[in-house]
Design a protein around this motif. Structure first.
Motif, short mmCIF file in Angstrom:
data_model
loop_
_atom_site.label_atom_id
_atom_site.label_comp_id
_atom_site.label_asym_id
_atom_site.label_seq_id
_atom_site.Cartn_x
_atom_site.Cartn_y
_atom_site.Cartn_z
N VAL A 101 -110.87 -12.07 -8.38
CA VAL A 101 -110.26 -12.98 -9.67
C VAL A 101 -111.43 -13.34 -10.01
CG1 VAL A 101 -108.76 -14.74 -10.10
CG2 VAL A 101 -107.97 -11.85 -9.56
N GLY A 125 -103.81 -9.92 -15.45
CA GLY A 125 -103.65 -9.54 -13.75
C GLY A 125 -104.34 -10.61 -12.67
N LEU A 128 -101.10 -12.00 -11.60
CA LEU A 128 -100.51 -10.81 -10.36
C LEU A 128 -101.23 -10.88 -9.30
CD1 LEU A 128 -99.92 -8.09 -12.71
CD2 LEU A 128 -98.09 -8.97 -11.48
N ALA A 129 -103.27 -11.02 -9.37
CA ALA A 129 -103.91 -11.30 -8.10
C ALA A 129 -103.02 -12.64 -7.35
CB ALA A 129 -105.25 -11.26 -8.83
N ALA A 283 -103.01 -5.94 -10.09
CA ALA A 283 -103.83 -6.41 -10.29
C ALA A 283 -105.52 -5.95 -10.64
CB ALA A 283 -103.63 -7.83 -9.82
#
Length: 293
Positions: A101, A125, A128-129, A283
């Motif tokens: 990320v 994503g 979510l990560a 993610a």
């Protein structure tokens, strides 16, 4: 595909070795320093081009970045080993592997690369990560956890952040400074820098490296070097398409680490931890392929 599988296996091996460090009460710092010395020696053996190494000097543009990489290697590897020992293999692997990320955000908002292709799915994503780190780190009434309060959350979050910083430095140095003919030399200097920083830390703390730490460091150093070596080979086999390779690599590492942690160490995953694993997989897919959805 064989290089991708070998890279996954070797990355997972690193997390499992960290877990064995806790079982056999291995001194982390000493073993990790020996590990980097072994990485340097292994790299020299495989490169076999000492003229290319000797041509690198302090005026080489990427030398400061290699030094910074080495410093982060020592700190992050120690933090990762601690996270694996105190929490679990799963927590450590998820925290480090969804750290992709951070370089994605760096590329978007600092280097301004790919901003126009970033979609709502990519942003989902990223959220979510971050959620995956929290969910996989959640431990309920676990007896072997000796940290509490804020520290319990800072350890896996630290692995997440500093793993991401390493990726940012590697990506930027490779993007802006490292010519293709020096790509194999850069890791050797990064590992050498890590070894020097580690030795200085040992001297400051006046710690001795015992024979157990030497053996543990050798065991760690060989898969550590080859995990990077086979990653480079895998990138070549995928025509250097990291957008395709890294999702498969990171998902493979996260799920395989979780599987082996359950089989070898009887680590129990709660429903919340399993939800975190699911979030991590989703993610990675959304961050990597969100632009195509």
């Amino acid at each position: 595909m064989i290089y991708l599988l070998l890279s996954i296996i070797l990355h997972v091996a690193i997390f499992l070795i960290f877990r064995f460090y806790a079982i056999y009460k291995i001194d982390r710092l000493g073993a990790i320093i020996v590990n980097y010395i072994v990485c340097v020696l292994t790299g020299l053996i495989f490169l076999r081009d000492f003229a290319k190494i000797s041509s690198v000097g302090f005026e080489t543009p990427w030398i400061p970045w290699a030094i910074a990489t080495g410093a982060l290697f020592v700190f992050t590897f120690n933090l990762m080993a601690y996270c694996t020992q105190v929490f679990s293999v799963t927590v450590s692997s998820v925290s480090s592997k969804i750290a992709l990320v951070i370089p994605v955000v760096f590329s978007l908002f600092i280097l301004k690369i790919g901003v126009e292709g970033f979609t709502l799915f990519n942003y989902i994503g990223i959220l979510l990560a971050l959620s995956a780190v929290v969910l996989t780190s959640y431990q309920e009434n676990k007896e072997n956890i000796h940290v509490s309060g804020l520290i319990k959350w800072l350890v896996p979050l630290g692995v997440f952040v500093f793993s991401g910083f390493i990726d940012v430095i590697l990506n930027y140095a490779n993007y802006a400074m490292i010519p293709s003919e020096e790509e194999k030399v850069y890791p050797i200097f990064a590992f050498l820098s890590a070894a020097i920083f580690g030795l200085v830390a040992l001297l400051i703390r006046r710690k001795k490296v015992g024979i157990r730490s030497v053996i543990a460091g050798i065991i760690l150093g060989i898969p550590n070097y080859f995990s990077i070596y086979f990653l480079l080979k895998a990138l070549s086999s995928f025509e250097n398409n990291g957008a395709v390779l890294y999702p498969f690599l990171n998902i493979g590492i996260i799920l395989t680490s979780a599987l082996f942690s359950v089989i070898l160490f009887k680590e129990r995953l709660s429903g919340i931890n399993k939800l975190g694993l699911l979030f991590a997989v989703i993610a990675i897919i959304l961050i990597s392929f969100g632009g195509f959805l």
